[in-house]
Design an enzyme around this catalytic site. Sequence first.
Site, short mmCIF file in Angstrom:
data_model
loop_
_atom_site.label_atom_id
_atom_site.label_comp_id
_atom_site.label_asym_id
_atom_site.label_seq_id
_atom_site.Cartn_x
_atom_site.Cartn_y
_atom_site.Cartn_z
N MET A 115 17.78 7.43 -9.46
CA MET A 115 18.77 8.02 -10.38
C MET A 115 20.09 8.22 -9.64
O MET A 115 20.95 8.97 -10.10
CB MET A 115 18.24 9.35 -10.94
CG MET A 115 16.98 9.14 -11.78
SD MET A 115 16.70 10.42 -13.01
CE MET A 115 16.58 11.86 -11.99
N LEU A 132 22.38 8.96 -3.81
CA LEU A 132 21.42 8.53 -2.80
C LEU A 132 21.53 9.32 -1.50
O LEU A 132 22.62 9.63 -1.04
CB LEU A 132 21.63 7.03 -2.51
CG LEU A 132 21.56 6.11 -3.72
CD1 LEU A 132 21.74 4.65 -3.29
CD2 LEU A 132 20.25 6.28 -4.49
N GLU A 165 19.15 9.91 2.46
CA GLU A 165 18.39 9.12 3.44
C GLU A 165 17.01 8.72 2.93
O GLU A 165 16.46 7.71 3.34
CB GLU A 165 18.27 9.87 4.77
CG GLU A 165 19.40 9.58 5.75
CD GLU A 165 19.64 8.07 5.99
OE1 GLU A 165 18.66 7.34 6.24
OE2 GLU A 165 20.79 7.63 5.89
N GLY A 166 16.44 9.53 2.03
CA GLY A 166 15.13 9.20 1.47
C GLY A 166 15.19 7.90 0.68
O GLY A 166 14.34 7.01 0.84
N HIS A 167 16.22 7.78 -0.16
CA HIS A 167 16.38 6.53 -0.93
C HIS A 167 16.70 5.36 0.00
O HIS A 167 16.21 4.24 -0.20
CB HIS A 167 17.55 6.65 -1.92
CG HIS A 167 17.41 7.73 -2.93
ND1 HIS A 167 18.15 8.89 -2.91
CD2 HIS A 167 16.62 7.83 -4.03
CE1 HIS A 167 17.83 9.64 -3.95
NE2 HIS A 167 16.90 9.04 -4.63
N GLY A 190 9.11 6.90 -3.90
CA GLY A 190 8.88 7.90 -2.85
C GLY A 190 7.65 8.75 -3.13
O GLY A 190 7.36 9.08 -4.27
N LYS A 191 6.96 9.10 -2.04
CA LYS A 191 5.77 9.96 -2.18
C LYS A 191 6.14 11.41 -2.46
O LYS A 191 5.28 12.21 -2.77
CB LYS A 191 4.95 9.92 -0.89
CG LYS A 191 4.09 8.69 -0.72
CD LYS A 191 3.13 8.96 0.43
CE LYS A 191 2.37 7.73 0.83
NZ LYS A 191 1.50 8.02 1.99
N ASP A 204 7.66 12.54 -4.94
CA ASP A 204 7.28 12.74 -6.34
C ASP A 204 5.87 12.18 -6.52
O ASP A 204 5.67 11.12 -7.12
CB ASP A 204 8.29 12.04 -7.26
CG ASP A 204 9.68 12.64 -7.12
OD1 ASP A 204 9.84 13.82 -7.39
OD2 ASP A 204 10.59 11.92 -6.68
N GLN A 224 4.50 11.57 -10.03
CA GLN A 224 5.19 10.41 -10.62
C GLN A 224 4.57 9.12 -10.10
O GLN A 224 4.25 8.20 -10.87
CB GLN A 224 6.68 10.47 -10.26
CG GLN A 224 7.44 9.19 -10.55
CD GLN A 224 8.94 9.36 -10.39
OE1 GLN A 224 9.58 9.96 -11.23
NE2 GLN A 224 9.52 8.83 -9.32
#
Length: 277
Positions: free
Chosen positions: A26, A29, A31-33, A142-143, A145, A148
């Site tokens: 979404m 962004l 560092e995770g994305h 990503g874990k 979520d 999800q």
Amino acid sequence: MLLIHTVAELRDRLAAKSSVVFVPTMGNLHEGHIALARQAREYGDCVVVSIFVNPLQFGPSEDFDRYPRTLEADCEKLRGLADVVFAPDVAAMYPESQTLFVEPPPIANELCGAARPGHFRGMATVVLKLFNIVQPQTAIFGKKDYQQLHIIRLMVKQFNLPIRIVGGETVRAVDGLALSSRNQYLDAAQRAEAPQLRFELQKIRVSLLAGSREFSAMQTLAADTLKARGWVVDYISIRERKTLVPAAFGVADWVVVAAARLGSTRLLDNIEVCDIE
Ligand code: PAF
């Protein structure tokens, strides 16, 4: 890197690609994305990142309007990592009112779904639409979520979608806080307190690995500790890792999932506890 806003142009550009890897986001962004986009490269030649704040997965009193939209900065961050950024507007994704939905399984009404009715229905619906538009061979989520990711895996399996789903590890700040676009809503005091959520999950993990099976007592203790520190706890729950049903005695293959609020900011985290393999 191409920035594409329409379904027709995206389809056209991807028509000749044989191995497309997809990272739905979404935007805003962090560092995770970026880690997911970097990981994507391992799975194929053409990395597509979508940026779309999906109205269907926000409740009426949620932060859809104030959700940060930072397309230009996001594209800068993706330069050299993504081949295509797909950033449709709402009219491109929903040219007519959406009257068909993915109806997720009952687990979608628990955990995050209990506080966010309709969220996973809206999420699964847009992800199915994005899968149909992008037609990737692999998609990475990503874990952080966890619920999800679980629902997407089920959707792919039960609808026979020919897509490999990969779970990307959660990226954390140095103090352990899971990175999230919503962290920026925290004020300084809340930001200092936020890693406590992770600490409580770690304590449960240590107890489980030490052999405790007092699931309910562990959950209550962690929730009470957070409440005493000013959190509003939506849930802290020890679940079977593969099904997300409440933990039972048996093989140690669990995930401890949590959602709790500091002020108006809702934070999510989880920790896997796998004493097998
Ligand atoms: O995790 C997210 O950012 C969203 O739920 C997703 C998967 C992009 C669907 O809108």
